[in-house]
Design a protein around this motif. Structure first.
Motif, PDB file in Angstrom:
ATOM      1  N   GLU A 107       0.846  -1.203   0.000  1.00  0.00           N
ATOM      2  CA  GLU A 107       0.000   0.000   0.000  1.00  0.00           C
ATOM      3  C   GLU A 107       0.874   1.243   0.000  1.00  0.00           C
ATOM      4  OE1 GLU A 107      -3.688   1.962   2.609  1.00  0.00           O
ATOM      5  OE2 GLU A 107      -2.968  -0.087   2.998  1.00  0.00           O
ATOM      6  N   LEU A 108       0.409   2.283  -0.710  1.00  0.00           N
ATOM      7  CA  LEU A 108       1.177   3.511  -0.844  1.00  0.00           C
ATOM      8  C   LEU A 108       0.736   4.550   0.173  1.00  0.00           C
ATOM      9  CD1 LEU A 108       1.329   3.956  -4.730  1.00  0.00           C
ATOM     10  CD2 LEU A 108       2.974   2.855  -3.227  1.00  0.00           C
ATOM     11  N   MET A 109       1.717   5.262   0.736  1.00  0.00           N
ATOM     12  CA  MET A 109       1.462   6.399   1.618  1.00  0.00           C
ATOM     13  C   MET A 109       2.146   7.616   1.017  1.00  0.00           C
ATOM     14  SD  MET A 109      -0.296   5.230   4.195  1.00  0.00           S
ATOM     15  CE  MET A 109      -0.093   6.510   5.415  1.00  0.00           C
ATOM     16  N   ALA A 110       1.374   8.668   0.751  1.00  0.00           N
ATOM     17  CA  ALA A 110       1.963   9.902   0.238  1.00  0.00           C
ATOM     18  C   ALA A 110       2.712  10.609   1.357  1.00  0.00           C
ATOM     19  CB  ALA A 110       0.871  10.802  -0.333  1.00  0.00           C
ATOM     20  N   LEU A 111       3.912  11.106   1.067  1.00  0.00           N
ATOM     21  CA  LEU A 111       4.728  11.774   2.082  1.00  0.00           C
ATOM     22  C   LEU A 111       4.416  13.262   2.095  1.00  0.00           C
ATOM     23  CD1 LEU A 111       8.180   9.991   1.639  1.00  0.00           C
ATOM     24  CD2 LEU A 111       6.181   9.303   2.985  1.00  0.00           C
ATOM     25  N   PRO A 112       4.169  13.840   3.278  1.00  0.00           N
ATOM     26  CA  PRO A 112       3.823  15.260   3.360  1.00  0.00           C
ATOM     27  C   PRO A 112       5.002  16.173   3.062  1.00  0.00           C
ATOM     28  CG  PRO A 112       3.998  14.310   5.548  1.00  0.00           C
ATOM     29  CD  PRO A 112       4.108  13.177   4.592  1.00  0.00           C
ATOM     30  N   SER A 113       6.228  15.690   3.222  1.00  0.00           N
ATOM     31  CA  SER A 113       7.426  16.458   2.907  1.00  0.00           C
ATOM     32  C   SER A 113       8.478  15.491   2.388  1.00  0.00           C
ATOM     33  CB  SER A 113       7.950  17.198   4.146  1.00  0.00           C
ATOM     34  OG  SER A 113       8.206  16.284   5.200  1.00  0.00           O
ATOM     35  N   ARG A 114       9.452  16.019   1.685  1.00  0.00           N
ATOM     36  CA  ARG A 114      10.437  15.159   1.044  1.00  0.00           C
ATOM     37  C   ARG A 114      11.442  14.633   2.053  1.00  0.00           C
ATOM     38  NH1 ARG A 114       9.756  15.443  -4.496  1.00  0.00           N
ATOM     39  NH2 ARG A 114      11.565  14.114  -4.869  1.00  0.00           N
ATOM     40  N   VAL A 115      11.801  13.370   1.878  1.00  0.00           N
ATOM     41  CA  VAL A 115      12.914  12.790   2.617  1.00  0.00           C
ATOM     42  C   VAL A 115      14.087  12.721   1.650  1.00  0.00           C
ATOM     43  CG1 VAL A 115      11.381  11.482   4.129  1.00  0.00           C
ATOM     44  CG2 VAL A 115      12.182  10.442   2.003  1.00  0.00           C
ATOM     45  N   SER A 116      15.210  12.233   2.107  1.00  0.00           N
ATOM     46  CA  SER A 116      16.384  12.175   1.231  1.00  0.00           C
ATOM     47  C   SER A 116      16.073  11.326   0.006  1.00  0.00           C
ATOM     48  CB  SER A 116      17.579  11.596   1.984  1.00  0.00           C
ATOM     49  OG  SER A 116      17.282  10.305   2.479  1.00  0.00           O
ATOM     50  N   GLU A 117      16.628  11.738  -1.136  1.00  0.00           N
ATOM     51  CA  GLU A 117      16.317  11.074  -2.399  1.00  0.00           C
ATOM     52  C   GLU A 117      16.909   9.669  -2.429  1.00  0.00           C
ATOM     53  OE1 GLU A 117      14.279  12.482  -4.347  1.00  0.00           O
ATOM     54  OE2 GLU A 117      14.309  14.467  -3.458  1.00  0.00           O
ATOM     55  N   PRO A 118      16.252   8.746  -3.141  1.00  0.00           N
ATOM     56  CA  PRO A 118      16.817   7.407  -3.300  1.00  0.00           C
ATOM     57  C   PRO A 118      18.185   7.469  -3.970  1.00  0.00           C
ATOM     58  CG  PRO A 118      14.520   7.446  -3.985  1.00  0.00           C
ATOM     59  CD  PRO A 118      14.920   8.868  -3.758  1.00  0.00           C
ATOM     60  N   SER A 119      19.045   6.553  -3.589  1.00  0.00           N
ATOM     61  CA  SER A 119      20.391   6.480  -4.133  1.00  0.00           C
ATOM     62  C   SER A 119      20.898   5.058  -3.921  1.00  0.00           C
ATOM     63  CB  SER A 119      21.307   7.480  -3.418  1.00  0.00           C
ATOM     64  OG  SER A 119      21.540   7.065  -2.085  1.00  0.00           O
ATOM     65  N   PRO A 120      22.038   4.704  -4.510  1.00  0.00           N
ATOM     66  CA  PRO A 120      22.597   3.371  -4.233  1.00  0.00           C
ATOM     67  C   PRO A 120      22.797   3.110  -2.746  1.00  0.00           C
ATOM     68  CG  PRO A 120      23.663   4.326  -6.139  1.00  0.00           C
ATOM     69  CD  PRO A 120      22.774   5.395  -5.573  1.00  0.00           C
ATOM     70  N   ALA A 121      22.995   4.187  -1.963  1.00  0.00           N
ATOM     71  CA  ALA A 121      23.180   4.000  -0.526  1.00  0.00           C
ATOM     72  C   ALA A 121      21.904   3.545   0.157  1.00  0.00           C
ATOM     73  CB  ALA A 121      23.671   5.306   0.107  1.00  0.00           C
ATOM     74  N   THR A 122      20.748   3.850  -0.451  1.00  0.00           N
ATOM     75  CA  THR A 122      19.474   3.414   0.133  1.00  0.00           C
ATOM     76  C   THR A 122      18.913   2.194  -0.598  1.00  0.00           C
ATOM     77  OG1 THR A 122      18.116   4.843  -1.291  1.00  0.00           O
ATOM     78  CG2 THR A 122      18.946   5.802   0.752  1.00  0.00           C
ATOM     79  N   GLY A 123      19.709   1.577  -1.448  1.00  0.00           N
ATOM     80  CA  GLY A 123      19.273   0.380  -2.149  1.00  0.00           C
ATOM     81  C   GLY A 123      18.621   0.641  -3.486  1.00  0.00           C
ATOM     82  N   ALA A 124      18.648   1.894  -3.961  1.00  0.00           N
ATOM     83  CA  ALA A 124      18.056   2.213  -5.254  1.00  0.00           C
ATOM     84  C   ALA A 124      19.067   1.956  -6.365  1.00  0.00           C
ATOM     85  CB  ALA A 124      17.590   3.666  -5.296  1.00  0.00           C
ATOM     86  N   ALA A 125      18.569   1.585  -7.537  1.00  0.00           N
ATOM     87  CA  ALA A 125      19.468   1.324  -8.662  1.00  0.00           C
ATOM     88  C   ALA A 125      20.016   2.598  -9.263  1.00  0.00           C
ATOM     89  CB  ALA A 125      18.729   0.517  -9.733  1.00  0.00           C
ATOM     90  N   THR A 126      19.298   3.705  -9.069  1.00  0.00           N
ATOM     91  CA  THR A 126      19.710   4.983  -9.640  1.00  0.00           C
ATOM     92  C   THR A 126      19.690   6.055  -8.574  1.00  0.00           C
ATOM     93  OG1 THR A 126      17.429   5.457 -10.288  1.00  0.00           O
ATOM     94  CG2 THR A 126      18.810   4.374 -11.925  1.00  0.00           C
ATOM     95  N   THR A 127      20.161   7.228  -8.942  1.00  0.00           N
ATOM     96  CA  THR A 127      20.252   8.332  -7.998  1.00  0.00           C
ATOM     97  C   THR A 127      19.189   9.385  -8.312  1.00  0.00           C
ATOM     98  OG1 THR A 127      22.620   8.003  -7.722  1.00  0.00           O
ATOM     99  CG2 THR A 127      21.756  10.155  -7.120  1.00  0.00           C
ATOM    100  N   GLY A 128      18.545   9.892  -7.276  1.00  0.00           N
ATOM    101  CA  GLY A 128      17.598  10.985  -7.445  1.00  0.00           C
ATOM    102  C   GLY A 128      16.218  10.519  -7.844  1.00  0.00           C
ATOM    103  N   PRO A 129      15.295  11.470  -7.967  1.00  0.00           N
ATOM    104  CA  PRO A 129      13.910  11.118  -8.324  1.00  0.00           C
ATOM    105  C   PRO A 129      13.811  10.641  -9.768  1.00  0.00           C
ATOM    106  CG  PRO A 129      14.182  13.491  -8.299  1.00  0.00           C
ATOM    107  CD  PRO A 129      15.469  12.921  -7.757  1.00  0.00           C
ATOM    108  N   ILE A 130      12.718   9.942 -10.051  1.00  0.00           N
ATOM    109  CA  ILE A 130      12.445   9.495 -11.416  1.00  0.00           C
ATOM    110  C   ILE A 130      12.100  10.717 -12.252  1.00  0.00           C
ATOM    111  CG2 ILE A 130      10.920   8.093 -12.854  1.00  0.00           C
ATOM    112  CD1 ILE A 130      10.594   6.241 -10.411  1.00  0.00           C
ATOM    113  N   GLN A 131      12.881  10.965 -13.281  1.00  0.00           N
ATOM    114  CA  GLN A 131      12.722  12.164 -14.100  1.00  0.00           C
ATOM    115  C   GLN A 131      11.823  11.892 -15.297  1.00  0.00           C
ATOM    116  OE1 GLN A 131      13.829  15.142 -13.327  1.00  0.00           O
ATOM    117  NE2 GLN A 131      14.965  14.458 -11.506  1.00  0.00           N
TER     118      GLN A 131
END
Length: 394
Positions: free
Chosen positions: A104-128
């Motif tokens: 289930e999805l929860m919308a975030l009221p404010s931004r947290v740090s962007e996804p990056s390889p350090a957080t387990g994401a394959a790419t850096t930053g938001p989906i453009q």
């Protein structure tokens, strides 16, 4: 006579088919039905939901969402992201201790740090957003017979995810997945899959839903071959062996067949029985004329014209898997039978069954709703796949 209510009922009725059945949801794509509601293009090019990072965060330029894990509630999601649980709960119109569905999805009221390889994401930053112009230009640059110029390779930039940003919709009072499907011209199944909705497709007022948009899948490149390449040249007829000489068959005399004496027995013989379907496993829910036949992709069942108020019978024994309505409040009933068979009845009034009831073959489940014309819409399905009802009916 107007066809608008009829067409709208057909569209939303089919979309509601398996709302309460287990397993995946079917992708109902009924063309040319319901005031121009046509999901054919959307179905062909809708993306899958992007993968979240290890925290469960999916990030777009204009918003972020968190994906719940099994056993999560609002507080555990907030703790994992380091944000205030009360604020997250209020933003999503839900209590902090509410247990969430996995995915289930929860919308975030404010931004947290962007996804990056350090957080387990394959790419850096938001989906453009996907830069279609850049892709087209790059493709054109590769066309032609000019040798590629030698250049000094540039330093590789960090990878960036691309795609079309979904619409983030906040559910208003009275809205349903079906009304949103019509509003955004996106199939119900895609909205349900993107938002990990339950089998009953329930949404709550204040809930945020992501509505996928077409266009984020790049078309597969078409291989280019030289003219005629890969096509074998056929042997010309002149190069084959000559045909053998034809010998005309000997003429034979055909004697006329003597007429059969008329004894009058034919007049007294019983009429031949009407052709029946040897594979019939169902009974007809109503007796009437098929006014609109099965046409996959446009009409997933048959429409049987009968007078308003005609009793609608269960086509086989089973249980009531779903009872719902379309946006006009017209009743829809789904029965589940052995061997993964489902039967669907729409354009009903005066229902006499409820979800979970057991029904026997021939039992009345409701009556045909008044209309011009009045008819029953009847579908048969094996799991998610529609089946021509004519192959199962006598």
């Amino acid at each position: 006579m107007t066809n608008a209510p009829f067409r709208l009922m057909m569209t939303t009725g089919a979309l509601a088919l398996l709302a309460a059945c287990e397993g995946g949801l079917p992708d109902f794509d009924l063309r040319d039905m319901g005031n121009g509601f046509d999901t054919s293009q959307a179905v062909a090019n809708l993306p899958d939901r992007p993968a979240a990072d290890d925290r469960g965060v999916i990030s777009y330029p204009n918003y972020q969402v968190a994906v719940a894990r099994t056993g999560d509630n609002v507080t555990t999601v907030a703790t994992r992201l380091g944000i205030n649980a009360g604020e997250l709960a209020r933003f999503n119109g839900i209590a902090p201790d509410t247990v969430l569905r996995a995915g289930e999805l929860m919308a975030l009221p404010s931004r947290v740090s962007e996804p990056s390889p350090a957080t387990g994401a394959a790419t850096t930053g938001p989906i453009q957003p996907l830069d279609v112009t850049a892709i087209a230009t790059s493709a054109l640059d590769r066309v032609g017979d000019q040798p590629a110029a030698t250049t000094t390779p540039a330093t590789a930039a960090a990878p960036t995810a691309t795609g079309v940003e979904p619409i983030r919709h906040k559910v208003l009072r009275g809205e349903t997945v079906f009304s949103l499907s019509r509003l955004y011209n996106v199939p119900v199944s895609n909205i349900a899959e993107w938002n990990s909705l339950g089998s009953d497709l329930t949404v709550r007022e204040g809930q945020f839903l992501l509505i996928p948009q077409p266009g984020s899948r790049r078309p597969a490149p078409t291989p280019v071959t030289d003219p005629g390449a890969g096509t074998p040249t056929p042997t010309p007829p002149s190069a084959t062996q000559p045909l053998p000489a034809e010998t005309p068959p000997a003429a034979t005399e055909t004697l006329p067949t003597p007429p059969t004496p008329d004894t009058g027995a034919a007049a007294n013989a019983p009429a031949a029985p009407a052709a029946t379907n040897p594979n019939a496993s169902l009974i007809r829910p109503v007796s009437g004329t098929v006014i609109r036949d099965y046409a996959p992709g446009r009409n997933e069942g048959i429409d049987i014209g009968v007078p308003a108020g005609t009793a609608v019978k269960a086509a086989a024994s089973g249980s009531v898997a779903a009872v719902t309505t379309d946006t006009n409040g017209v009743a829809i009933v789904v029965l589940k039978h052995p061997d993964n068979l489902l039967t669907v009845y729409t354009n009903l009034d005066g229902l006499s069954v409820a979800k979970g009831d057991s029904v026997r073959s021939g039992q009345t489940i409701g009556k045909v709703r008044a209309g011009d014309p009045s008819f029953l819409h009847f579908e048969t399905r094996r799991g998610l796949q529609s089946v021509d009802p004519n192959t199962l009916l006598p």
